[in-house]
Design a protein around this motif. Structure first.
Motif, PDB file in Angstrom:
ATOM      1  N   PHE A  48      13.088  77.299  39.979  1.00 23.97           N
ATOM      2  CA  PHE A  48      14.018  76.193  39.789  1.00 23.97           C
ATOM      3  C   PHE A  48      14.011  75.760  38.330  1.00 23.97           C
ATOM      4  N   GLN A  49      15.188  75.473  37.797  1.00 21.72           N
ATOM      5  CA  GLN A  49      15.327  75.105  36.396  1.00 21.72           C
ATOM      6  C   GLN A  49      15.099  73.618  36.150  1.00 21.72           C
ATOM      7  N   ASN A  50      14.978  72.851  37.243  1.00 20.82           N
ATOM      8  CA  ASN A  50      14.732  71.410  37.144  1.00 20.82           C
ATOM      9  C   ASN A  50      13.528  71.036  37.997  1.00 20.82           C
ATOM     10  N   LEU A  51      12.838  70.007  37.591  1.00 20.32           N
ATOM     11  CA  LEU A  51      11.793  69.392  38.397  1.00 20.32           C
ATOM     12  C   LEU A  51      12.470  68.400  39.333  1.00 20.32           C
ATOM     13  N   ALA A  52      12.143  68.436  40.619  1.00 20.19           N
ATOM     14  CA  ALA A  52      12.680  67.448  41.551  1.00 20.19           C
ATOM     15  C   ALA A  52      11.951  66.125  41.331  1.00 20.19           C
ATOM     16  N   VAL A  53      12.725  65.043  41.296  1.00 21.78           N
ATOM     17  CA  VAL A  53      12.166  63.707  41.097  1.00 21.78           C
ATOM     18  C   VAL A  53      12.640  62.830  42.243  1.00 21.78           C
ATOM     19  N   GLY A  54      11.703  62.143  42.872  1.00 22.66           N
ATOM     20  CA  GLY A  54      12.031  61.202  43.938  1.00 22.66           C
ATOM     21  C   GLY A  54      11.572  59.811  43.557  1.00 22.66           C
ATOM     22  N   ILE A  55      12.317  58.805  44.013  1.00 25.05           N
ATOM     23  CA  ILE A  55      11.978  57.419  43.704  1.00 25.05           C
ATOM     24  C   ILE A  55      12.106  56.591  44.966  1.00 25.05           C
ATOM     25  N   VAL A  56      11.049  55.826  45.275  1.00 25.25           N
ATOM     26  CA  VAL A  56      11.100  54.870  46.375  1.00 25.25           C
ATOM     27  C   VAL A  56      11.097  53.478  45.751  1.00 25.25           C
ATOM     28  N   PRO A  57      12.278  52.852  45.642  1.00 20.76           N
ATOM     29  CA  PRO A  57      12.313  51.482  45.136  1.00 20.76           C
ATOM     30  C   PRO A  57      11.864  50.531  46.251  1.00 20.76           C
ATOM     31  N   ILE A  58      11.004  49.592  45.911  1.00 16.49           N
ATOM     32  CA  ILE A  58      10.518  48.632  46.906  1.00 16.49           C
ATOM     33  C   ILE A  58      10.709  47.230  46.347  1.00 16.49           C
ATOM     34  N   ASP A  94      11.821  59.132  32.644  1.00 16.72           N
ATOM     35  CA  ASP A  94      13.178  58.806  32.180  1.00 16.72           C
ATOM     36  C   ASP A  94      14.210  59.253  33.211  1.00 16.72           C
ATOM     37  N   CYS A  95      14.004  60.426  33.777  1.00 20.24           N
ATOM     38  CA  CYS A  95      14.910  60.929  34.810  1.00 20.24           C
ATOM     39  C   CYS A  95      14.884  60.009  36.022  1.00 20.24           C
ATOM     40  N   ALA A  96      13.702  59.580  36.434  1.00 25.13           N
ATOM     41  CA  ALA A  96      13.575  58.693  37.598  1.00 25.13           C
ATOM     42  C   ALA A  96      14.336  57.395  37.375  1.00 25.13           C
ATOM     43  N   LEU A  97      14.200  56.803  36.198  1.00 22.56           N
ATOM     44  CA  LEU A  97      14.910  55.554  35.904  1.00 22.56           C
ATOM     45  C   LEU A  97      16.421  55.770  35.874  1.00 22.56           C
ATOM     46  N   ARG A  98      16.850  56.914  35.338  1.00 22.01           N
ATOM     47  CA  ARG A  98      18.281  57.239  35.300  1.00 22.01           C
ATOM     48  C   ARG A  98      18.830  57.428  36.712  1.00 22.01           C
ATOM     49  N   GLU A  99      18.127  58.183  37.548  1.00 26.35           N
ATOM     50  CA  GLU A  99      18.580  58.418  38.926  1.00 26.35           C
ATOM     51  C   GLU A  99      18.613  57.121  39.727  1.00 26.35           C
ATOM     52  N   LEU A 106      20.044  50.355  40.507  1.00 21.59           N
ATOM     53  CA  LEU A 106      18.813  49.576  40.335  1.00 21.59           C
ATOM     54  C   LEU A 106      18.160  49.838  38.983  1.00 21.59           C
ATOM     55  N   VAL A 107      17.587  48.785  38.423  1.00 20.66           N
ATOM     56  CA  VAL A 107      16.770  48.875  37.223  1.00 20.66           C
ATOM     57  C   VAL A 107      15.385  48.379  37.620  1.00 20.66           C
ATOM     58  N   ALA A 108      14.341  49.127  37.254  1.00 21.76           N
ATOM     59  CA  ALA A 108      12.970  48.796  37.638  1.00 21.76           C
ATOM     60  C   ALA A 108      12.163  48.333  36.429  1.00 21.76           C
ATOM     61  N   ASP A 109      11.364  47.278  36.629  1.00 24.43           N
ATOM     62  CA  ASP A 109      10.416  46.845  35.599  1.00 24.43           C
ATOM     63  C   ASP A 109       9.182  47.743  35.574  1.00 24.43           C
ATOM     64  N   LYS A 110       8.827  48.295  36.755  1.00 32.39           N
ATOM     65  CA  LYS A 110       7.618  49.105  36.853  1.00 32.39           C
ATOM     66  C   LYS A 110       7.912  50.374  37.638  1.00 32.39           C
ATOM     67  N   LEU A 111       7.450  51.498  37.093  1.00 27.69           N
ATOM     68  CA  LEU A 111       7.613  52.799  37.714  1.00 27.69           C
ATOM     69  C   LEU A 111       6.245  53.459  37.748  1.00 27.69           C
ATOM     70  N   GLN A 112       5.763  53.773  38.945  1.00 27.66           N
ATOM     71  CA  GLN A 112       4.422  54.322  39.093  1.00 27.66           C
ATOM     72  C   GLN A 112       4.476  55.657  39.839  1.00 27.66           C
ATOM     73  N   ALA A 128       7.966  68.736  42.942  1.00 29.77           N
ATOM     74  CA  ALA A 128       8.528  67.390  42.842  1.00 29.77           C
ATOM     75  C   ALA A 128       7.453  66.406  42.425  1.00 29.77           C
ATOM     76  N   VAL A 129       7.901  65.357  41.768  1.00 34.35           N
ATOM     77  CA  VAL A 129       7.061  64.200  41.490  1.00 34.35           C
ATOM     78  C   VAL A 129       7.813  62.997  42.063  1.00 34.35           C
ATOM     79  N   VAL A 130       7.048  62.093  42.709  1.00 37.05           N
ATOM     80  CA  VAL A 130       7.651  60.934  43.354  1.00 37.05           C
ATOM     81  C   VAL A 130       7.046  59.664  42.767  1.00 37.05           C
ATOM     82  N   TYR A 131       7.921  58.689  42.548  1.00 39.61           N
ATOM     83  CA  TYR A 131       7.538  57.408  41.950  1.00 39.61           C
ATOM     84  C   TYR A 131       7.823  56.268  42.912  1.00 39.61           C
ATOM     85  N   VAL A 132       7.065  55.187  42.758  1.00 40.79           N
ATOM     86  CA  VAL A 132       7.384  53.909  43.381  1.00 40.79           C
ATOM     87  C   VAL A 132       7.936  53.022  42.271  1.00 40.79           C
TER      88      VAL A 132
END
Length: 186
Positions: A48-58, A94-99, A106-112, A128-132
């Motif tokens: 795969f030419q891209n890394l999969a990025v997942g985000i769970v906004p809470i 940066d990709c996670a915040l853009r997605e 949504l705009v997040a103050d904290k991404l972990q 994949a890498v996943v963020y909260v």
């Protein structure tokens, strides 16, 4: 009872590698190998030419957002956490915040970061890498022109029930929600 990990060295011997197909999203290669059984073989790999990025906004009430969309390869509709592809050279954060902004507004103050996955390790290198994401400010979604998305907000506990019922079947989403439950997020 404690298990011991055994030898983790690579038992495969690669003799040659040839690109079979490539585009902006994937590259397919065929390797001529000697297998762990010491027999000649061929192993085909989809890179795969891209890394999969997942985000769970809470949010502060324990709610999250799901994105619904038609998944062309599966020929079915899918409800998922917010996801996207991170091009080489872009920081996954940066990709996670853009997605997050594109798909949910949504705009997040904290991404972990809280999880990394190998998605189909028998024939692909898809990871994949996943963020909260927390400290959220809501705005308008800005999906890409090729995306037709639905967005819904619901309690994490309800999303967990959808995972258990098989209504959410995307691998990144299932793994992320189960891990959040195991970690006591809800």
């Amino acid at each position: 009872m404690t298990s011991k990990l055994t030898d983790e060295s690579n038992p495969w011997l690669v003799h040659s590698s040839q690109e079979i197909y490539a585009n902006a999203w994937i590259r397919v290669r065929e390797d001529k190998v000697t297998t762990p059984a010491n027999t000649p073989g061929i192993y085909s790999v989809v890179e795969f030419q891209n890394l999969a990025v997942g985000i769970v906004p809470i949010d502060q009430h324990g709610n999250t957002w799901l994105v619904g969309q038609w998944r062309y390869p599966l020929e079915s509709y899918s409800w998922e956490i917010i996801e996207g592809g991170c091009p080489k050279g872009e920081k996954p954060e940066d990709c996670a915040l853009r997605e997050l902004k594109e798909e949910a507004g949504l705009v997040a103050d904290k991404l972990q970061p809280f999880m990394e996955l190998s998605l189909s390790n028998s024939s692909t290198d898809d990871t994949a890498v996943v963020y909260v994401a927390t400290g959220l400010t809501e705005g308008e979604a800005e999906p890409e022109e090729t995306e037709q998305l639905q967005l819904t907000k619901m309690p994490l506990s309800q999303v967990y029930e959808l995972v258990l019922a098989g209504k959410i079947h995307d691998a990144i989403s299932v793994a992320a929600i189960l891990k959040l439950k195991a970690l006591g997020y809800f």
